[in-house]
Design a protein around this motif. Sequence first.
Motif, PDB file in Angstrom:
ATOM      1  N   TYR A  52       0.868  -1.179   0.000  1.00 32.94           N
ATOM      2  CA  TYR A  52       0.000   0.000   0.000  1.00 32.94           C
ATOM      3  C   TYR A  52       0.906   1.229   0.000  1.00 32.94           C
ATOM      4  O   TYR A  52       1.304   1.743   1.048  1.00 32.94           O
ATOM      5  N   ASN A  64      -5.498   7.059   5.573  1.00 39.65           N
ATOM      6  CA  ASN A  64      -5.592   6.116   6.689  1.00 39.65           C
ATOM      7  C   ASN A  64      -6.821   5.233   6.584  1.00 39.65           C
ATOM      8  O   ASN A  64      -6.771   4.038   6.910  1.00 39.65           O
ATOM      9  N   ARG A  65      -7.923   5.808   6.126  1.00 39.75           N
ATOM     10  CA  ARG A  65      -9.145   5.021   5.989  1.00 39.75           C
ATOM     11  C   ARG A  65      -8.978   3.942   4.917  1.00 39.75           C
ATOM     12  O   ARG A  65      -9.380   2.791   5.126  1.00 39.75           O
ATOM     13  N   ARG A  66      -8.364   4.309   3.807  1.00 43.91           N
ATOM     14  CA  ARG A  66      -8.158   3.326   2.741  1.00 43.91           C
ATOM     15  C   ARG A  66      -7.179   2.233   3.162  1.00 43.91           C
ATOM     16  O   ARG A  66      -7.350   1.061   2.807  1.00 43.91           O
ATOM     17  N   GLU A  67      -6.153   2.630   3.912  1.00 38.08           N
ATOM     18  CA  GLU A  67      -5.195   1.622   4.386  1.00 38.08           C
ATOM     19  C   GLU A  67      -5.880   0.635   5.332  1.00 38.08           C
ATOM     20  O   GLU A  67      -5.678  -0.585   5.224  1.00 38.08           O
ATOM     21  N   ALA A  68      -6.674   1.139   6.253  1.00 35.61           N
ATOM     22  CA  ALA A  68      -7.380   0.268   7.194  1.00 35.61           C
ATOM     23  C   ALA A  68      -8.344  -0.668   6.459  1.00 35.61           C
ATOM     24  O   ALA A  68      -8.471  -1.851   6.808  1.00 35.61           O
ATOM     25  N   GLU A  69      -8.998  -0.146   5.441  1.00 35.18           N
ATOM     26  CA  GLU A  69      -9.936  -0.961   4.664  1.00 35.18           C
ATOM     27  C   GLU A  69      -9.200  -2.061   3.902  1.00 35.18           C
ATOM     28  O   GLU A  69      -9.693  -3.190   3.775  1.00 35.18           O
ATOM     29  N   GLN A  70      -8.003  -1.735   3.427  1.00 40.29           N
ATOM     30  CA  GLN A  70      -7.197  -2.735   2.720  1.00 40.29           C
ATOM     31  C   GLN A  70      -6.811  -3.881   3.658  1.00 40.29           C
ATOM     32  O   GLN A  70      -6.923  -5.054   3.309  1.00 40.29           O
ATOM     33  N   LYS A  71      -6.375  -3.550   4.842  1.00 40.31           N
ATOM     34  CA  LYS A  71      -6.010  -4.573   5.825  1.00 40.31           C
ATOM     35  C   LYS A  71      -7.210  -5.440   6.189  1.00 40.31           C
ATOM     36  O   LYS A  71      -7.088  -6.667   6.315  1.00 40.31           O
ATOM     37  N   ALA A  72      -8.357  -4.808   6.368  1.00 42.74           N
ATOM     38  CA  ALA A  72      -9.565  -5.551   6.739  1.00 42.74           C
ATOM     39  C   ALA A  72      -9.965  -6.530   5.641  1.00 42.74           C
ATOM     40  O   ALA A  72     -10.362  -7.668   5.925  1.00 42.74           O
ATOM     41  N   SER A  87       3.045  -1.866   4.412  1.00 42.18           N
ATOM     42  CA  SER A  87       2.680  -0.452   4.362  1.00 42.18           C
ATOM     43  C   SER A  87       3.828   0.371   3.805  1.00 42.18           C
ATOM     44  O   SER A  87       4.965   0.274   4.283  1.00 42.18           O
TER      45      SER A  87
END
Length: 210
Positions: A52, A64-72, A87
Motif C-alpha cells: 500500500y 488512513n481510511r483506505r489503508e485500514a480498509e485494505q487490511k480488513a 505499508s
Amino acid sequence: MNQNYQHLLDAAINQIAASEHVPTLLLHSCCAPCSSYVLSYLSQYFKITVLYYNPNIYPPQEYNRREAEQKALISALDVKHSIKFLSGTYDTDTFYNEVKGLEQEREGGMRCYKCYALRLQETARAAKDMGFDYFTTTLSVSPHKNAQWINEIGDQLAKQYDVSFLYSDFKKKNGYKTSIELSKKYNLYRQDYCGCIFSQNARDPKNAGD
C-alpha cells in the motif's frame, strides 16, 4: 497497435499453473475495492504481498481510511494462498514534486502518468530488494486508468530493476464488475474520487484552490 495485456497475463498464469512452484508477487494496491477482484483472482496462483504505497492520496484521513480498509479486506478474504500486507511510506512531498507543473492537467492526462510511474517504481524497487518473483499493480482494474500506460511503465521498470512484471488489464473478464460485487459482499468503503487533491477538485469544482 495496442497490446492485449489480458492475453499476456493468461499466458503467464497458464505457465505458472503447469509448474509446482508458487511464485511470489508484490502487488501495489491503490485501495481495497480495486484490489478485491485482483486478490481473489491472483491468490490462486501467487503468494501475494500487498504494498500500500499511495503518496498521492489526500487528505491524510482518507489515506488512513483506505489503508485500514485494505487490511480488513485481506483478513476477510478466503484465499488459496495467504496474503501479506506491507505499508509504504506516506511521502506526499514526493508526489507533489513529481507532478509539479502538471497541476492543471485534466484527469487521465500526464499528471496521472507520472503518478502511475511513481507508485510502480517504488513497487519495482521493493520487489527487487526483497526478492519477489514478480511485481504488478491493481490500477488497471479501473475503467478510468490507462492500462497501456501502466503496462508500458511496468515493462520499463522490469528491465531497469531486473525483476519480472506481471502484465495485466484487470478490467477484462468482468474484473471491474466483479470488484463492485465483492465490495458489496465485504461491505467495503468505495471512495468517489481517485485519491489526489486534483481528482477531488475535479469531482467537486467548488473545492478548487483549497
